[in-house]
Design an enzyme around this catalytic site. Structure first.
Site, PDB file in Angstrom:
ATOM      1  N   LEU A  64       6.481   7.745 -12.021  1.00 47.82           N
ATOM      2  CA  LEU A  64       6.519   6.429 -12.663  1.00 47.82           C
ATOM      3  C   LEU A  64       5.158   6.062 -13.241  1.00 47.82           C
ATOM      4  O   LEU A  64       5.051   5.712 -14.420  1.00 47.82           O
ATOM      5  CB  LEU A  64       6.969   5.367 -11.656  1.00 47.82           C
ATOM      6  N   GLU A  86       1.572   5.980 -14.968  1.00 47.13           N
ATOM      7  CA  GLU A  86       1.054   6.701 -16.138  1.00 47.13           C
ATOM      8  C   GLU A  86      -0.473   6.617 -16.177  1.00 47.13           C
ATOM      9  O   GLU A  86      -1.080   5.810 -15.458  1.00 47.13           O
ATOM     10  CB  GLU A  86       1.674   6.137 -17.417  1.00 47.13           C
ATOM     11  N   GLN A 132     -20.452  -8.202  25.447  1.00 50.10           N
ATOM     12  CA  GLN A 132     -19.530  -9.220  24.948  1.00 50.10           C
ATOM     13  C   GLN A 132     -19.189  -9.019  23.475  1.00 50.10           C
ATOM     14  O   GLN A 132     -18.024  -9.182  23.074  1.00 50.10           O
ATOM     15  CB  GLN A 132     -20.122 -10.612  25.176  1.00 50.10           C
ATOM     16  N   GLU A 143       1.750   1.979  -4.640  1.00 51.20           N
ATOM     17  CA  GLU A 143       2.921   1.140  -4.346  1.00 51.20           C
ATOM     18  C   GLU A 143       2.586  -0.353  -4.432  1.00 51.20           C
ATOM     19  O   GLU A 143       3.127  -1.173  -3.704  1.00 51.20           O
ATOM     20  CB  GLU A 143       3.520   1.448  -2.961  1.00 51.20           C
TER      21      GLU A 143
END
Length: 401
Positions: A138, A140, A291, A375
């Site tokens: 998909l 490009e 801590q 994605e």
């Protein structure tokens, strides 16, 4: 990572109590695979830019490929089981969760959701075993965030389609047997729409070239793909996909896997930091007695658990059939962003040794930069959520799921 550290991270919040026996079984099988088959070799593979192809058949034999699909030799597992497998594989390396995503959530899902029965019968059983490898074209060269502007074309020429164009960052393309290529297709009646095509990679005019010089995802394969006069039979088109809703439906499957997978990388970094905090001594005590270090570990753990609980919630919604693209965007944005923050904090606890391959943190950090981009970038998912909140689209609505 130490076994004690892994046990503590897994049990403090008792996630197992929220899972079914079957889901725990899938997770345990994936954890064993990651521990026994990936972790012993991944640092060398990352350093040497080596994709260990012999593991593909093993992933298929384990049932991980297309495991969320029904029939055609696929396992038919639930969404949460699939997510847990993604988490465990990415705890070893993002490249292997990416392989399972490209194969199952992108290439196989495209054929499963939109293909003809003949296409499904021909490809899916072989892809489920790993005998055949697929890729999904998909993105490009000019960019991936605006697929509506794609320049790859398909035109009808008698009883054939002819494809021309270029794709970039296509996972597995150089070793794939089949590519699902998305193109602006002009039919014989002059109508134009984005369509998907099932392209055997030995077709004349199809060329895939691995991208070199990567500082991320080095044990994985991403390619440039060129299509020069690629001729396909008329039935190569995916009949059930017309418009960008076709590829977006597959992208959302992959994004869902990332929601879980990124938390696997985060857990690996947290485990490394916790193990180091319990064993490295400075000023006569383990650094975990300080801590500031405990504060960092606590914050990292909280974000990890929140991310896993969000993934689990999304998985249950998916199993009910009510999961929305906006909800997936919440998960993808949060999981990757917080996984990177956890990796950064883990590196600081590991001090100078944290930049070496003695620990997985810098490798995960580098890989997560890729996961952050593919994605859908952070910005794209922010805009999806902005549209959901305001009802106003700040981008071309044709280009974003």
């Amino acid at each position: 990572m130490s076994t004690d550290s892994a046990l503590i991270v897994d049990t403090v919040f008792d996630l197992d109590a929220l899972l079914t026996e079957e889901e725990r079984g899938w997770q345990q099988k994936a954890r064993a695979f990651a521990t026994e088959r990936i972790l012993p070799v991944i640092e060398d593979d990352f350093e040497n830019k080596h994709f260990r192809r012999e593991l593909v058949a093993e992933l298929g034999a384990a049932g991980f490929l297309g495991m969320h699909l029904q029939g055609y030799g696929c396992a038919g597992a639930g969404a949460v089981a699939y997510g847990l497998v993604c988490l465990e594989l990415e705890s070893a390396d993002s490249g292997w969760r990416t392989f399972v995503s490209v194969q199952g959530s992108l290439a196989m899902s495209a054929i499963y959701k939109h293909g003809s029965e003949e296409q499904k019968q021909h490809w899916l059983p072989r892809m489920a075993t790993g005998e055949a490898i697929g890729c999904f074209g998909l993105t490009e060269p000019s960019g991936g965030s605006d697929p509506a502007a794609m320049t790859t074309t398909a035109r009808r020429d008698g009883e054939e389609w002819v494809l021309d164009g270029a794709k970039r960052w296509i996972g597995l393309a150089s070793i794939a047997d089949v590519a699902v290529i998305w193109a602006k297709a002009t039919d014989s009646d002059g109508s134009t729409a984005v369509r998907g095509f099932v392209v055997p990679t030995d077709t004349d005019g199809f060329t895939a070239t691995p991208i070199d010089g990567k500082l991320s995802m080095r044990a994985s394969i991403q390619c440039d793909v060129t299509l020069e006069g690629v001729r396909l039979p008329v039935d190569a088109v995916l009949p059930g996909a017309r418009g960008l809703s076709g590829p977006f439906s597959c992208l959302n499957e992959a994004r869902y896997g990332i929601v879980w997978g990124a938390m696997g990388a985060a857990r690996s970094c947290l485990e490394a930091a916790l193990g180091r905090a319990r064993t490295r001594e400075v000023f006569g005590e383990p650094i975990g007695a300080r801590q500031l270090v405990q504060g960092k570990l606590a914050d990292m753990f909280v974000e990890y658990e929140k991310g896993v609980l969000l993934a689990l919630h999304l998985g249950r919604l998916k199993e009910r059939g009510t999961l929305t693209p906006a909800q997936i965007s919440v998960g993808k944005l949060n999981s990757v962003r917080e996984a990177l923050h956890i990796a950064h904090e883990a590196r600081s606890i590991l001090a100078g040794d944290g930049i070496t391959s003695a620990f997985p943190v810098m490798r995960h950090m580098a890989n997560l930069e890729s996961v952050r981009t593919y994605e859908g970038t952070d910005e794209i998912h922010q805009l999806v959520l902005g549209r959901e909140l305001t009802g106003i689209a700040a981008f071309s609505s044709a280009s974003v799921a």
